[in-house]
Enzyme design. Structure first.
Site, PDB file in Angstrom:
ATOM      1  N   GLU A 133       0.817  -1.218   0.000  1.00  0.00           N
ATOM      2  CA  GLU A 133       0.000   0.000   0.000  1.00  0.00           C
ATOM      3  C   GLU A 133       0.853   1.270   0.000  1.00  0.00           C
ATOM      4  OE1 GLU A 133      -0.951  -2.701   1.687  1.00  0.00           O
ATOM      5  OE2 GLU A 133      -2.966  -3.098   0.906  1.00  0.00           O
ATOM      6  N   HIS A 175     -12.384  -5.285   7.835  1.00  0.00           N
ATOM      7  CA  HIS A 175     -12.791  -5.099   6.432  1.00  0.00           C
ATOM      8  C   HIS A 175     -14.153  -4.429   6.318  1.00  0.00           C
ATOM      9  CE1 HIS A 175      -9.616  -8.075   5.901  1.00  0.00           C
ATOM     10  NE2 HIS A 175      -9.627  -7.880   4.612  1.00  0.00           N
TER      11      HIS A 175
END
Lengths: 332, 326
Positions: A67, A136
């Site tokens: 990321e 999530h």
């Protein structure tokens, strides 16, 4: 022709993401996408389906699970003539590259005295309600709101996805674009070519006179459902879709409150430090005289998101909770 | 340009940087520079040698110890000192400070104070150069301490797998801040030893020899422009001051400091000049010119107006403003 589907009068929110990106890529060759599994796989949520087929590997780049490299490289490219559209698969993973959102991207223009420009979009799947558990499912739009220097978009409809994507990609400022996981399957009218929605323009999506329900992304639909129920009780709720957190359209909010005299925010981020707190602080500061009742905030509870449907439903905003909040202020 | 002319130019640039850093030190002690500074005295040859090997349109990204990189890419000592002194004529309008010197006109795209953060940015600039077909290269300069942060490894892997025209230059000065890098790193050469794992070539170079640095960077840049991918360069050097202004660097053994001070990059360059037949008078003239330039820069920076208060609310957004609401 292989590529992004463009053949019917309606479109899903999921398809609108790819369509919105594709329209800008057709218009501007400097728009380049990067992210995990966005290429031949079409994205884990299929929000980039067809882009690789239409634009090829020179414009749709699969990355490693890195990321920091994704967002950092997007920043370096944005400073040097490219308009990158970087995907962070789940918004929870923004924490893995938060340095770039907190320290690098929003500050570099300012701390260099305006010497550099960072025209990039960071797209990410946000929000809960799907049983994905604590890592999530978060609605983290308020994380971005804590950082001056980021524009923040969170559309509620397929047309807004396309219209706001156009504005986000064309923006010379960095934009964090929150796509709501719970809305991917929703459908709406396909907007015409050239459709764009200016950043920082809230939409009054249902007119009313008794209370303003201020919502964002998924909670627009929660608020609309609550407004239907309230109408049965003779309460006329106005629903305002904020669309963007930055720029924040407080003009539209204050105008609505001037009409209704009551405000309930409907937020999916946690109550603590949620975006509604900023809105409410301005409303009570500048619009105290407009209010006939306390302001209520319906937001997620201050707990991690639990897995089980019943537990998740318990802590997230629902139409029931909005109806209850409105009733508590309707006859104040 | 003859070898000696080019070397004399580099020598002068190093001399100017050295004197600017000394001026920054003195101005700090005099209370005219606030906050902190991370002086690059001792590291001059890395910036000047690398810059001599690069094209003007190549990209450079540096760290909070970045004064030398800004100046090597064309920032004036006056603008740098004015920035440190919070003057409106500062390189970043006094909004960046010592740790964020940036000279975008020379494609020096910033000094970053979060360790390792700019390595992925350099990868992105190199990716952008590839996409635009410009044959530019991007260079990230970083300290030895950055080799243990995740962004270093993410950047190296992505640069290698995409074969990007990027050069990673580690300025290994043996200490991350106060702790020896060797005490906290499972590799003898913290940057170079990691490169093979990413199938990347690595060069270790005397970072205090401006010619050696120029040659190794030129070679890496040539490979990068030819599409042969990234390179790691580990330039061994030493800082003459502590980590930052509050650090007297008493943790460094006296004999180590003495050894490195005898291998001063400016002395190394001077010896090379003498070997090429440049006369002591020419070198003395060069030193005097550098001193005069920096003295004038200090005077001009002192005389410049203070930061413009209105600048607090400019440059957040591309429209020049700071409006967060409608």
């Amino acid at each position: 022709m292989a590529g992004v589907k463009t053949d019917s009068g309606t479109i899903t929110y999921r398809e609108a993401v790819a369509e919105g990106i594709a329209r800008e890529m057709r218009r501007d060759p400097t728009v380049i996408c990067l992210g995990e599994d966005i290429g031949p796989a079409g994205g884990v949520f299929k929000t980039t389906a067809g882009l690789f087929e239409e634009f090829g590997p020179q414009r749709i780049w699969d990355t490693p699970i890195s990321e920091q490299a994704i967002v950092g490289a997007a920043m370096g490219a944005a400073m040097t003539g490219i308009r990158p559209v970087a995907e962070i698969m789940f918004s929870d993973f923004l924490a893995c590259c938060w340095d770039y959102l907190a320290n690098e991207i929003p500050k570099v223009r300012y701390m260099t005295g305006g010497q550099v420009t960072v025209p990039l979009v960071i797209r990410t799947a946000n929000g809960g309600g799907l049983g994905f558990g604590a890592q999530h499912s978060q609605a983290v739009e308020n994380w971005a709101l804590a950082i001056p220097g980021l524009k923040i978009v969170a559309p509620s409809t397929p047309a807004d996805v396309i219209g706001l994507m156009a504005s986000a990609i064309r923006s010379d400022d960095p934009v964090v674009f929150f796509e709501h996981k719970g809305l991917f399957a929703s459908k709406g009218p396909r907007p015409p070519e050239g459709h764009h929605v200016e950043l920082g323009r809230a939409a009054v999506v249902r007119e009313g006179t008794d209370v303003t329900l201020l919502a964002l992304a998924s909670t627009v639909h929660t608020a609309l459902a609550a407004a239907d129920r309230l109408a049965e009780d003779g309460i006329s709720a106005e629903v305002v879709d904020l669309r963007c957190l930055i720029p924040m359209d407080l003009t539209t909010v204050l105008a609505s409150v001037a009409k209704t005299s009551r405000l309930v925010t409907v937020e999916e981020n946690p109550y603590q430090a949620g975006w509604g707190a900023t809105v409410v602080s301005v409303v009570v500061d500048e619009g105290f005289h407009l209010l006939d009742a306390p302001v209520r905030r319906v937001a997620s509870a201050n707990v991690p998101l639990p897995f089980a449907d019943a537990l998740e439903n318990e802590v997230m905003p629902t139409a029931d909770k909005v109806v209850a909040a409105v009733r508590s202020v309707a006859n104040f | 340009m003859s070898d000696s002319t080019e070397l004399l130019r580099m020598y002068e640039q190093m001399a100017v940087i050295r004197r600017t850093e000394k001026a920054a030190y003195d101005l700090f002690l005099a209370g005219m520079v606030k906050g902190t500074t991370h002086l690059a005295s001792g590291h001059e040859a890395v910036a000047v040698g690398a810059s001599a090997a690069l094209r003007p349109d190549d990209y450079v990204f540096a760290t909070y110890r970045g004064h030398h990189h800004a100046m090597a890419r064309g920032a004036s000592p006056e603008a740098c000192l004015a920035e440190l002194m919070q003057k409106s004529t500062g390189l970043c309008k006094a909004k960046g400070g010592s740790m964020h010197l940036t000279h975008a006109a020379g494609n020096m795209l910033g000094s970053y104070a979060i360790v390792g953060a700019h390595l992925p940015m350099a990868v992105g600039a190199a990716w952008s150069a590839r996409l635009r077909g410009t044959e530019q290269v991007a260079v990230a300069f970083f300290g030895d301490g950055a080799t243990n942060i995740g962004a270093f490894h993410e950047a190296l892997n992505l640069a290698a797998v995409w074969r990007l025209p990027v050069i990673f230059v580690c300025e290994n000065n043996l200490y991350m801040e106060y702790t020896p890098i060797a005490a906290v790193t499972a590799a003898d050469h913290p940057a170079a030893d990691r490169a093979p794992a990413y199938r990347m070539s690595a060069q270790i170079v005397d970072g205090n020899d401006v010619i050696a640095v120029r040659e190794v960077v030129a070679s890496a840049a040539q490979r990068a422009r030819a599409g042969e991918g990234p390179t790691v360069i580990e330039a061994e050097t030493y800082r003459h001051y502590g980590h930052s202004r509050t650090d007297p660097a008493t943790y460094r053994p006296a004999e180590e400091v003495e050894r490195w001070l005898k291998h001063d990059p400016i002395d190394v360059a001077r010896a090379r000049l003498e070997a090429l037949g440049v006369t002591p008078d020419t070198i003395k003239d060069t030193d005097e010119r550098a001193s005069a330039e920096v003295a004038a820069a200090v005077a001009a920076a002192k005389a410049a107006p203070a930061a413009d208060i209105a600048e607090a609310f400019t440059d957040v957004w591309a429209d020049g403003g700071a409006a967060w609401r409608v």
